[in-house]
Scaffold this motif. Structure first.
Motif, mmCIF file in Angstrom:
data_model
loop_
_atom_site.group_PDB
_atom_site.id
_atom_site.type_symbol
_atom_site.label_atom_id
_atom_site.label_comp_id
_atom_site.label_asym_id
_atom_site.label_seq_id
_atom_site.Cartn_x
_atom_site.Cartn_y
_atom_site.Cartn_z
ATOM 1 N N ARG A 64 5.249 -0.400 -6.964
ATOM 2 C CA ARG A 64 5.571 -1.757 -6.541
ATOM 3 C C ARG A 64 6.545 -2.420 -7.512
ATOM 4 O O ARG A 64 7.447 -3.152 -7.105
ATOM 5 N N CYS A 105 0.490 3.148 -7.857
ATOM 6 C CA CYS A 105 0.837 2.040 -6.964
ATOM 7 C C CYS A 105 1.469 0.892 -7.748
ATOM 8 O O CYS A 105 2.438 0.268 -7.290
ATOM 9 N N ALA A 141 -6.171 -2.822 -1.717
ATOM 10 C CA ALA A 141 -6.045 -1.502 -2.330
ATOM 11 C C ALA A 141 -6.841 -1.418 -3.628
ATOM 12 O O ALA A 141 -7.530 -0.423 -3.890
ATOM 13 N N ALA A 200 -2.345 -5.677 -1.802
ATOM 14 C CA ALA A 200 -2.624 -5.202 -3.159
ATOM 15 C C ALA A 200 -4.090 -5.417 -3.529
ATOM 16 O O ALA A 200 -4.735 -4.538 -4.109
ATOM 17 N N TYR A 249 -0.883 -6.029 -9.432
ATOM 18 C CA TYR A 249 -1.280 -4.806 -10.137
ATOM 19 C C TYR A 249 -1.205 -5.007 -11.657
ATOM 20 O O TYR A 249 -2.082 -4.543 -12.400
ATOM 21 N N PHE A 270 -2.542 5.325 3.494
ATOM 22 C CA PHE A 270 -1.239 5.825 3.070
ATOM 23 C C PHE A 270 -0.728 6.891 4.038
ATOM 24 O O PHE A 270 0.407 6.832 4.518
ATOM 25 N N ILE A 278 -6.979 3.771 0.229
ATOM 26 C CA ILE A 278 -5.544 3.994 0.119
ATOM 27 C C ILE A 278 -5.126 5.323 0.734
ATOM 28 O O ILE A 278 -4.119 5.401 1.442
ATOM 29 N N THR A 335 5.023 6.395 -5.128
ATOM 30 C CA THR A 335 3.589 6.628 -5.348
ATOM 31 C C THR A 335 3.277 8.099 -5.558
ATOM 32 O O THR A 335 2.577 8.475 -6.510
ATOM 33 N N ILE A 381 0.822 -1.216 0.000
ATOM 34 C CA ILE A 381 0.000 0.000 0.000
ATOM 35 C C ILE A 381 0.853 1.262 0.000
ATOM 36 O O ILE A 381 0.650 2.160 -0.823
#
Length: 259
Positions: A185, A181, A228, A225, A67, A240, A236, A166, A26
């Motif tokens: 990642r 994101c 999110a 993930a 993702y 975050f 998020i 991010t 995240i």
């Protein structure tokens, strides 16, 4: 070192790995949990860093793939970012062993607090409805200007790298939050893997512990993930900001208070 730990020790490592992977998926910063845990086992600092990189590779690769499968990351658009991140991580990993990093330890909490405050006060800091995914690659210069410094930072220090990725991806490329994101990642996996290879070459990785924690981080990252992606910006953004503030507080305590 002796690996005949009590079952409770392995259970604690598993729990820390799960939580660290969830956090990394995240906001980044799971290393602030996993590295202290490794140090308490009596592992020397350099080996703790190398072992954490092994574990982190499992988590970041799982989150990146999750993702990607949701079409939130398009590899061919970020070719130069991959290269820049790789070279940055190589430089940062080698240089960290040559210079005194104490000044950076004191500066990091301020930098990360600024990210949290910026995200809290600026409505579009984590994207808005007008932001759309890129259809063409960003310019080579923009990719290098983002990838090399962040790759260097992850190789040199690491805490909060995912947060930096991010926020800069959202503001710099005007990407929607989930696409930022996905990019974050993937690039943290790139820098983690690069640093890991160097640590292995230097003989500073405990493979058994790294693999065990890595499998736990993998599960935590998958859950993070998926969470999110399912709940989007409504989940998020507050998560975050909360995680980044906790990261900053932990770094500030280590750098300013506990010494």
């Amino acid at each position: 070192m002796d690996l005949l730990f009590e079952p409770s020790t392995w259970a604690i490592l598993a729990g820390i790995g799960l939580l660290a992977g969830f956090i990394d998926a995240i906001a980044g910063g799971g290393g602030l949990l996993s590295i202290p845990a490794l140090l308490t086992l009596g592992i020397n600092p350099h080996t703790a860093l190398g072992t954490n990189k092994l574990a982190a590779c499992f988590g970041s690769s799982t989150a990146a793939y999750t993702y990607y499968k949701q079409n939130l990351f398009t590899p061919h658009l970020w070719y130069y970012t991959f290269i820049a991140t790789f070279f940055g991580a190589v430089a940062g990993t080698f240089i960290v062993s040559l210079i005194d990093s104490r000044w950076l330890e004191k500066l990091l909490p301020l930098m990360i607090m600024i990210i949290a405050i910026y995200t809290l006060l600026k409505p579009n800091a984590m994207g808005c409805n007008t932001f759309t995914p890129l259809k063409q690659p960003a310019s080579k210069i923009k990719q290098w200007l983002q990838g090399f410094p962040l790759g260097f930072y992850d190789g040199f220090a690491g805490p909060g790298t995912g947060a930096f990725w991010t926020i800069t991806s959202t503001t710099y490329h005007k990407l929607p939050l989930l696409h930022s994101c996905g990019l974050a990642r993937t690039m943290t996996f790139t820098s983690n893997l690069t640093s890991l290879v160097i640590f292995i070459t230097l003989g500073q990785v405990n493979v058994i512990i790294g693999l065990f924690m890595g499998l736990c981080m993998m599960l935590g990252s998958f859950i993070g993930a998926k969470t999110a992606i399912k709940f989007g910006v409504q989940f998020i953004r507050p998560a975050f900001i909360t995680l980044v503030l906790l990261i900053a507080a932990k770094l500030a305590w280590n750098a300013w208070v506990s010494r």
